[in-house]
Design an enzyme around this catalytic site. Structure first.
Site, mmCIF file in Angstrom:
data_model
loop_
_atom_site.group_PDB
_atom_site.id
_atom_site.type_symbol
_atom_site.label_atom_id
_atom_site.label_comp_id
_atom_site.label_asym_id
_atom_site.label_seq_id
_atom_site.Cartn_x
_atom_site.Cartn_y
_atom_site.Cartn_z
ATOM 1 N N SER A 155 36.763 38.265 38.061
ATOM 2 C CA SER A 155 37.808 38.724 37.151
ATOM 3 C C SER A 155 37.327 39.199 35.797
ATOM 4 O O SER A 155 38.130 39.680 34.989
ATOM 5 C CB SER A 155 38.863 37.622 36.965
ATOM 6 N N TYR B 254 49.128 34.031 35.648
ATOM 7 C CA TYR B 254 47.970 34.853 36.005
ATOM 8 C C TYR B 254 48.189 35.471 37.374
ATOM 9 O O TYR B 254 48.449 34.768 38.353
ATOM 10 C CB TYR B 254 46.722 33.981 36.015
ATOM 11 N N SER B 255 48.070 36.789 37.458
ATOM 12 C CA SER B 255 48.318 37.481 38.720
ATOM 13 C C SER B 255 47.402 38.686 38.855
ATOM 14 O O SER B 255 47.449 39.612 38.032
ATOM 15 C CB SER B 255 49.783 37.934 38.812
ATOM 16 N N ASN B 256 46.586 38.687 39.904
ATOM 17 C CA ASN B 256 45.728 39.836 40.181
ATOM 18 C C ASN B 256 46.535 41.094 40.465
ATOM 19 O O ASN B 256 46.040 42.207 40.287
ATOM 20 C CB ASN B 256 44.818 39.522 41.373
ATOM 21 N N GLY C 214 35.122 34.891 35.623
ATOM 22 C CA GLY C 214 35.326 35.476 36.940
ATOM 23 C C GLY C 214 35.005 34.488 38.041
ATOM 24 O O GLY C 214 33.933 33.872 38.032
#
Length: 400
Positions: free
Chosen positions: A106, A206-208, A353
């Site tokens: 990330s 939190y969201s990809n 990440g």
């Protein structure tokens, strides 16, 4: 896996060098002097700081059972130093490559957000415009309406969009499915098939999914692939020589690297998961980099080398996150960038990440110091392993 397989090699440090933008011969000399404790007089950061990093990596390998731990630092004078501990491969016992490549996970979000903010500075994107303006009729679902979700909310994780990885399935990430190629729209559709987590702007999660949409935004506005835009606008611009966005079908890691592992649960045997198709993370987490390159990227970013002052200010405007997210750390989220209080005062800026096999974390300060750590197991072999890896940043930056 036997305890013996987890015994570390001696921690190795590379002699300090100027940043990679300096004369090539200096960088070559630094690589050649990758020997523990060999330092020209007066040429490095304090001995105490070096010991903090060295001992921190030793503990990550011996106590937390990571196969390898890597770190890179930049001191106030711009000199760099690289550290390694453990082994690159638990079977062959190969040495860990100095500043070896890892999957950056990330941390990719900071690159993606930087490109979006560059487009804001060019007048091609408006932060507070709805994503509908750029991707019409795309973002629709139960409680989901692209006309009510702004670009800022995507970058700040306040959109309410559900996390697509929750529905991708463990087999697709850790099992045989990890060799499957995924289209970005497939990932988005997984999220949009589920109801919103909350109304846009009313909470944080939190969201990809937010950063897959940010990648699609970049491609729509520029008319070019997101990988190309990240490469041209950031990687090539500041000379990140060991960072790249894997191409379609690119399942390996191109340069010298430690292998990545995961444990099904704490204490379980480590399984090699180095080879995988990273397309399931796309613009949210696909980059491959090194600790040294990540230090340079975040340092140049905070120093204003990639964004105009107005956009950098927006990026560094942070919001609180729920207490259960990284409990006790005080972390706050800006636009693809996080701030975390240091125990000695002040803030470190960066991101972290997590991707199967690797965990990385970068912290830079406004006075030019930086440290990045990388460990080669994620999920971690021990319950607190990743927290201990992150703690090395604070102890290093706070060492006088």
């Amino acid at each position: 896996m036997s305890d013996r397989s987890q015994q570390p090699r001696r921690v190795r440090t590379a002699a300090p060098s100027r940043p990679r933008r300096a004369v090539t011969a200096v960088a070559a000399l630094a690589a050649a002097l990758a020997v523990a404790g060999t330092l020209p007089a007066g040429a490095a950061e304090s001995h105490g700081s070096r010991e903090v990093v060295r001992k921190g990596l030793e503990r990550l390998v011996t106590d937390d059972r990571f196969p390898a731990a890597l770190a890179a630092t930049i001191d106030r004078d711009g000199r760099t130093r690289d550290y390694t501990a453990g082994v690159a491969d638990v079977k062959t016992r190969a040495k860990v490559p100095v500043d070896g490549q890892v999957r950056a996970g990330s941390n990719t979000k900071a690159f993606t957000a930087t490109v979006v903010l560059q487009l804001v500075g060019e007048g091609k994107v408006q932060l507070d415009a709805p994503i509908e303006k750029y991707l019409p009729n795309l973002v629709r679902g139960k409680g989901i309406d692209g006309r009510k979700i702004t670009v800022r909310q995507l970058l700040q994780h306040t959109s309410g969009l559900p996390e697509y990885t929750n529905f991708l399935g463990e087999e697709a990430i850790l099992g045989k499915g990890r060799h499957t190629y995924h289209q970005p729209r497939e990932l988005l559709d997984l999220a949009l098939a589920h109801k919103a987590d909350f109304a846009p702007g009313t909470s944080w999660s939190y969201s990809n999914t937010n950063y897959v949409l940010a990648g699609l935004l970049i491609e729509k506005v520029t008319g070019r692939p997101v990988a190309e835009q990240i490469t041209q606008r950031i990687i090539d611009r500041i000379g990140l020589r060991h960072t790249y966005f894997p191409g379609v079908g690119d399942q390996g890691i191109r340069e010298a690297h430690p292998r990545g592992y995961f444990a099904a649960k704490p204490g379980a045997p480590l399984e090699d998961i180095t080879e995988m198709d990273p397309s399931w993370t796309w613009s949210a987490g696909q980059l491959v980099s090194t600790p040294g390159d990540l230090n340079r990227f975040f340092s140049e970013l905070i120093d204003g080398k990639l964004l105009r002052p107005a956009e950098l200010t927006q990026m560094r405007t942070t919001v609180k996150v729920p207490k259960e997210f990284d409990s006790g750390s005080g972390i706050r989220f800006g636009l693809g960038l996080t701030s975390t209080p240091l125990s000695c005062g002040g803030l470190m800026w960066g991101h972290r990440g997590d991707t199967p096999g690797y965990h990385t974390r970068t912290g830079v300060t406004v006075d030019g110091r930086a440290v990045t750590t990388a460990v080669t197991a994620s999920p971690a072999p021990t319950p607190k392993g990743l927290a201990h890896a992150d703690a090395v940043l604070d102890t290093t930056l706070c060492e006088k």
